[in-house]
Design an enzyme around this catalytic site. Structure first.
Site, short mmCIF file in Angstrom:
data_model
loop_
_atom_site.label_atom_id
_atom_site.label_comp_id
_atom_site.label_asym_id
_atom_site.label_seq_id
_atom_site.Cartn_x
_atom_site.Cartn_y
_atom_site.Cartn_z
CB CYS A 1 -5.24 5.86 -6.82
SG CYS A 1 -6.00 4.22 -6.85
NE ARG B 1 2.90 3.07 -5.83
CZ ARG B 1 2.55 3.94 -6.78
NH1 ARG B 1 3.45 4.79 -7.25
NH2 ARG B 1 1.32 3.95 -7.25
CG HIS C 1 -2.87 5.37 -3.19
ND1 HIS C 1 -1.97 5.50 -4.23
CD2 HIS C 1 -3.66 4.32 -3.51
CE1 HIS C 1 -2.22 4.55 -5.12
NE2 HIS C 1 -3.24 3.83 -4.71
CG ASP D 1 -0.24 1.43 -5.22
OD1 ASP D 1 0.90 1.23 -4.73
OD2 ASP D 1 -0.42 2.11 -6.25
CB CYS E 1 -5.54 1.28 -3.07
SG CYS E 1 -5.20 0.92 -4.82
CO CO Z 1 -4.52 2.74 -5.91
#
Ligand code: CO
Length: 214
Positions: free
Chosen positions: A101, A46, A98, A44, A42
């Site tokens: 998400c 993090r 994750h 993302d 992803c």
């Molecule tokens: Co995500």
């Protein structure tokens, strides 16, 4: 200091660190790449692929998009996949989603978000396929966590259905596909599933490459 300048300063410090350990570090790195893993994760911020797996430059070939999707008309993902499988000859493809998400969470909403709705629509398909199981989970957070897992599982199967993976498997290549979920709260990766070489895909997706050999 403007925040982007901090990144450039950090880059200089990083170079100095690397040269301290090995003065030919960048000479060696610039030669070639031979990563053993393709990471599809992803976007993302993090979930930094190298950090969470303790890998460094040269070890992961990386593709990231919102909610780690494998979409059969996405030429970006497909190009990365073809290069990884056919040229770099990676041994493992890892789809890593994750928990928590935002893409998966938004796929459950009915709000029109513009273009991104069209991307996230694929996760609505995952929901529809697994509706029976998901609707049986009363707790909303638990249902969301399960959808994150099922989303990863579906992308793993979609990879196995691609011509690149099927061709590699028919050639006897040692290529495994893994489905993982990273937990933002613990930092730990949940190892969900693995497809070994030549795992049969649903017959409707099976491709015959015999004509290519003529
Ligand atoms: Co995500």
């Amino acid at each position: 200091m403007e925040s982007h300048k901090k990144l450039l300063l950090a880059n200089k410090a990083w170079v100095a660190d690397k040269l301290n350990v090995r003065e030919d570090y960048f000479l060696r790195m610039a030669n070639d790449q031979t990563p053993e893993f393709l990471w599809i994760g992803c976007s993302d911020s993090r979930v930094p692929a190298e950090d969470v797996t303790g890998t460094g430059p040269g070890e992961l070939f990386v593709h990231r998009n919102i909610a780690n999707q494998v979409i059969h008309t996405d030429f970006n993902m497909l190009s990365v996949l073809q290069y990884a499988v056919e040229v770099l000859k990676v041994k493992h493809i890892i789809v890593c989603g994750h928990y928590g998400c935002g893409g998966v969470r938004n796929a459950l909403s009915h709000q029109h978000l513009g273009l991104i709705n069209k991307w996230l629509r694929n996760i609505k398909d995952v929901y529809r396929i697994h509706r029976h199981e998901l609707d049986g989970i009363d707790d909303e957070e638990r249902r969301l966590r399960r959808l994150v897992e099922l989303n990863v599982q579906e992308q793993v199967w979609k990879l196995a259905e691609t011509s690149f993976v099927q061709h590699a498997w028919q050639e006897g290549r040692d290529l495994h596909i893994h489905g993982w979920v990273y937990d933002l709260h613990t930092g730990l990766i949940n190892d969900l599933l693995m497809l070994t070489p030549r795992t049969p895909v649903d017959p409707i997706y099976q491709l015959n490459f015999d004509d290519l050999k003529k």
